[in-house]
Design an enzyme around this catalytic site. Structure first.
Site, PDB file in Angstrom:
ATOM      1  N   LYS A   1     -39.824 -25.931  47.477  1.00  0.00           N
ATOM      2  CA  LYS A   1     -39.139 -26.672  46.411  1.00  0.00           C
ATOM      3  C   LYS A   1     -38.256 -27.767  46.995  1.00  0.00           C
ATOM      4  CE  LYS A   1     -36.248 -25.646  42.301  1.00  0.00           C
ATOM      5  NZ  LYS A   1     -35.526 -24.551  41.600  1.00  0.00           N
TER       6      LYS A   1
ATOM      7  N   GLY B   1     -15.048  -6.228  10.299  1.00  0.00           N
ATOM      8  CA  GLY B   1     -14.990  -7.685  10.451  1.00  0.00           C
ATOM      9  C   GLY B   1     -16.366  -8.239  10.817  1.00  0.00           C
TER      10      GLY B   1
ATOM     11  N   GLU C   1     -41.113 -18.846  38.902  1.00  0.00           N
ATOM     12  CA  GLU C   1     -40.350 -19.111  40.129  1.00  0.00           C
ATOM     13  C   GLU C   1     -39.818 -17.816  40.751  1.00  0.00           C
ATOM     14  OE1 GLU C   1     -37.087 -21.705  39.268  1.00  0.00           O
ATOM     15  OE2 GLU C   1     -36.638 -22.106  41.380  1.00  0.00           O
TER      16      GLU C   1
ATOM     17  N   CYS D   1     -39.856 -25.791  39.076  1.00  0.00           N
ATOM     18  CA  CYS D   1     -38.730 -25.976  38.150  1.00  0.00           C
ATOM     19  C   CYS D   1     -38.040 -27.332  38.245  1.00  0.00           C
ATOM     20  CB  CYS D   1     -37.737 -24.815  38.316  1.00  0.00           C
ATOM     21  SG  CYS D   1     -36.829 -24.430  36.779  1.00  0.00           S
TER      22      CYS D   1
END
Lengths: 536, 536
Positions: B111, B288, B44, B147
């Site tokens: 789209k 840590g 896309e 999409c």
């Protein structure tokens, strides 16, 4: 036949449904008992405040907002309340307005035009309505619209065709410089074309980066404004309609733009501090124009006893900087601290000496100074619960002429959207009311004072060149070639654009600040950090 | 009759149209000459990269993107190129795909389904198309989709009805944990219902907070996946169709979720550093678990010679912290600096002594320590052009258990969206490949080491309680009552929710970080700072 419509231009707190309902009830009672209004109109999404952003995805929040409408319906009788809320029908969410009267819902309208540009994300949350809503009240047919609806052609006409004689509009229309003229011109033109009078109620107050300026108004069917509420203040007013003619009432005059800008900034600081529960504010006062303006704004917003200044000279700070900073603090009756940064700067210099062996001095050493100031200011802020105001302006934010975690450290950036030239104009404007900023602060060449004899003009084009380039590139999306064609030198345009392009990462971490231009950094200008785009 | 369709799963750079065109040309030539493909399908918005955000408002950018299509059309012949671009028709912008063949545009599709939720703002930029697009190529009818189109019901059917025998989909579908299963399940279900094979091409790479995971695939008309490309890697592949039946090819197996999460984080760091032109990365290594994981990720992303660690112990740092930090740095072959922070902390303490007279110690003093570390790390970053990685995790970001401008200082926050429990799992996973994190780092109780004998559990519910509460509140929008009803103690829920609610201001200034959950902080969760909403 006469109809009295009240405009409730109120300052709501986003997310606090309970407090907002109390506010609605008190305002409706005031409108009924003191102003003898038949109808009271509130701003857009009254119940939740605007914009509630992703709170609107929370089912508990939406349920509470919808229940609130039913609770509210019979709380105040003998006046119709027009209230905005996020209406759920189970599947979809609508930006709606209801008319509540004598315990029942007379009408419910779903906003049709959902803005999804600039600072607005309404299509993220809401489904658009698809029809006008006209209800009868005491023999008059009244149409409902919400904000963007009356900026678009067609929706006002559809109300007229559906029989509306008067149009009500609930709004959350944010301030930017000059916007009020645009807003009134567009709405009045539509009203004139449709020949229908309109009651425009805007919210007022600061909400994070946005300022809502109020200035609610009423037009007659010729598109002439017959009433205007104050800008930047809460106000409940009433306008009487004879038939569908509003009676000429009281038009608050519009402020000059510089005065509006100043008041917007004051309101923004005041509401951010108040609504977030800070004890007051503090800022670093350098003797430069930016911090001088922010101090003046903060004192005007919060009062001198709620504001503290901190002077943090370094070896590069000129004496006049300290002198002028003290002079302004005294003139404004503000407590100040004097904390030279040398001990911390020296400590870091020693700690980094070994690692930095063989390297040259560069902006790293300048940034350390700015960051030492950031540590001191944040310590004072943490200890006292006072909001740290940053003092960077829009020109600096644009080109990245600021230190992350240094002068950019703070909870709120009042002049983040104020270009440097406007900083000067605002300082002069403030001094025209009463002289609080020492003249030398305004007249001396601007400097970050992070290196010997440093002035901004060493690194940047002069601000009277830089600012218009930035406005064209950042606010108007002009290309480099367009800007050059408008008469700017290619070198200046190149410096400015390159700096804007590569400093998105700094802006992404800056505190929120008050939007006063047509495009602020933040949610108004969403740029990728990782980007191969080169503006020039 | 046979048709060979190539899937170009490529890593593009947002905004760099020139580089992207070069990449398209090279990929198309590869697909033609090496893979003997008839058609090559790109992701896309290939030309601009995805998401280009507000670059799409720049007329110069849109003009360049549209011109690029015409330039590209005759650059590569004897293969059809299916390329995405932001198509301007003068009035509106569309998210489009064109088919370029022998110098002409064979077809152009706009789209129809524009996502405007989560991280997506497509309705901010684009106008939706309203019809399918089916083109004939060598006797086969091929439909185009983009999409979101294939996640919605109706659009695949419309293609089938318009005569499509094979469907191509151009995608920019971002990664989140487990998303690949959801993606394949939904798309395959639609395909199965419509009985049409589908070629799904996803982009790959990191773009600010988003990771695109690739894993492009091809399904037959029964919705069975017959080919899958690698996750997290660039790959140009080809699938042969006999009529409309894809020939079973090669399905890369899906990684386990923990491995996918780890690779997503590695790719995110690698692309942020590479695409933004940093010389490498550095981080504070505390001994840590959080910084241990970030170091491992950074070395796996960039190589040990591009990463530096900085040990900055204070009086509260236990010896084992230094020992374990050195042990890991050595195990990973990473250069480290040792810079105790006492001199700077003492300097600030002295400088603030007068102002702080009569006050009690509180988090202010803890923050000063964290901010001294921030100053040192940023100085090293500035001097060397290395990206400073912050090491805070999602649990900390949620509850604000971090110091602004202290441990939150940095350009990129790799594990910002990784909850603490997942931090442990990822550390164990990494050690299962080769042991680089000392075991004691994983087993000791987590501590910020900013006060004597401090551990996280003093201030917060244990992470095996906190993390699920946070997931429910932040990612799933559950209310406090729902969470309590699920079996959590009211006190724990109350502590967690109150902290999330009041720490939005910190998150707003945090660096960008890699999104791996279904809802990250940042553009995925847009909350007001100024808010009266109380989750409990």
């Amino acid at each position: 036949m006469s109809l009295k419509i009240a405009l409730a231009q109120i300052n709501f707190l986003v997310g606090n449904i309970t407090a907002n309902i109390d506010n609605i009830i008190a305002s409706a009672i005031h409108a009924r008992d003191r102003l003898h209004a038949d109808i009271v109109v509130f701003p857009e999404l009254t119940i939740t405040g605007y914009p509630s952003e992703d709170l609107l995805f929370r089912a508990d929040f939406i349920t509470a907002a919808n229940n609130a409408i039913y609770q509210l319906a019979d709380q105040v009788t003998d006046i119709a309340m027009v209230v905005g809320f996020p209406e759920s029908d189970g599947d979809n969410l609508y930006n709606s307005a209801v008319v509540l009267h004598q315990g029942v819902i007379l009408a419910c309208y779903r906003k049709q035009a959902l803005p999804n540009y600039g600072v607005f994300d309404e299509q993220r949350y809401f489904t658009a309505g698809n029809q006008p809503c006209v209800f009868e009240f005491n023999g008059t047919f009244i149409g409902l619209t919400i904000c963007e609806d009356v900026w678009k052609s067609g929706i006002i006409d559809a109300n007229k065709q559906a029989g509306a004689e008067i149009l009500l509009t609930l709004n959350a229309s944010p301030f930017s410089a000059g916007k009020i003229h645009q807003r009134e011109a567009i709405v009045c033109q539509q009203v004139k074309a449709a020949k229908i009078p309109l009651v425009y109620v805007n919210q007022v107050g600061g909400q994070d980066e946005l300022i809502f300026d109020g200035a609610s108004f009423v037009t007659d069917s010729h598109g002439d404004i017959v009433f205007r509420a104050e800008e930047f203040k809460e106000q409940i007013s009433v306008v009487e309609f004879e038939g569908n003619n509003p009676v000429l009432n009281n038009c608050a005059p519009l402020y000059k733009e510089i005065s509006s800008d100043y008041q917007a900034l004051v309101l923004g600081i005041k509401d951010y501090v108040r609504k977030n529960g800070f004890q007051g504010a503090l800022l670093g006062l350098s003797g430069g124009i930016d911090s001088a303006l922010v101090l003046a704004l903060a004192v005007d917003a919060l009062g001198h006893d709620k504001v503290e200044a901190v002077l943090m000279p370094s070896r590069y700070t000129q004496d006049m900087s300290n002198v002028d900073a003290v002079k302004q603090a005294d003139a404004m009756g503000v407590k100040y601290h004097y904390i030279p940064i040398a001990p911390a700067v020296n400590a870091f210099t020693d700690m980094l000496a070994e690692v930095f062996t063989g390297t040259n001095k560069d902006t790293t050493e300048e940034n350390i100074q700015a960051r030492c100031r950031g540590v001191i200011l944040m310590a004072l802020s943490n200890k006292q619960g006072k909001l740290l105001l940053t003092t960077g302006n829009k020109s600096e934010m644009s080109v990245g002429y600021a230190t992350l975690y240094g002068d950019m450290a703070g909870g709120f950036a009042p002049i983040k959207d104020v270009p440097k030239l406007l900083v000067y104009q605002l300082a002069l404007y403030r001094n025209s009311l009463s002289e609080v900023i020492p003249e030398r602060v305004i007249t001396r060449p601007p400097s970050a004072e992070l290196a010997p004899d440093q002035i901004d003009a060493d690194s940047l084009p002069p601000y009277d060149v830089l600012d218009p380039i930035l406005e064209r590139y950042v606010e108007l999306d002009q290309s480099a070639e367009e800007i050059i064609a408008a008469g700017f030198r290619r070198e200046d345009v190149s410096i400015a654009i390159n700096l804007v392009d590569k400093n998105e990462y700094k802006r992404r971490q800056s505190p929120p600040g008050i939007r006063i231009t047509s495009r602020a950094f933040g949610r108004d200008r969403r740029y990728p950090i990782t980007s191969g785009y080169k503006g020039i």
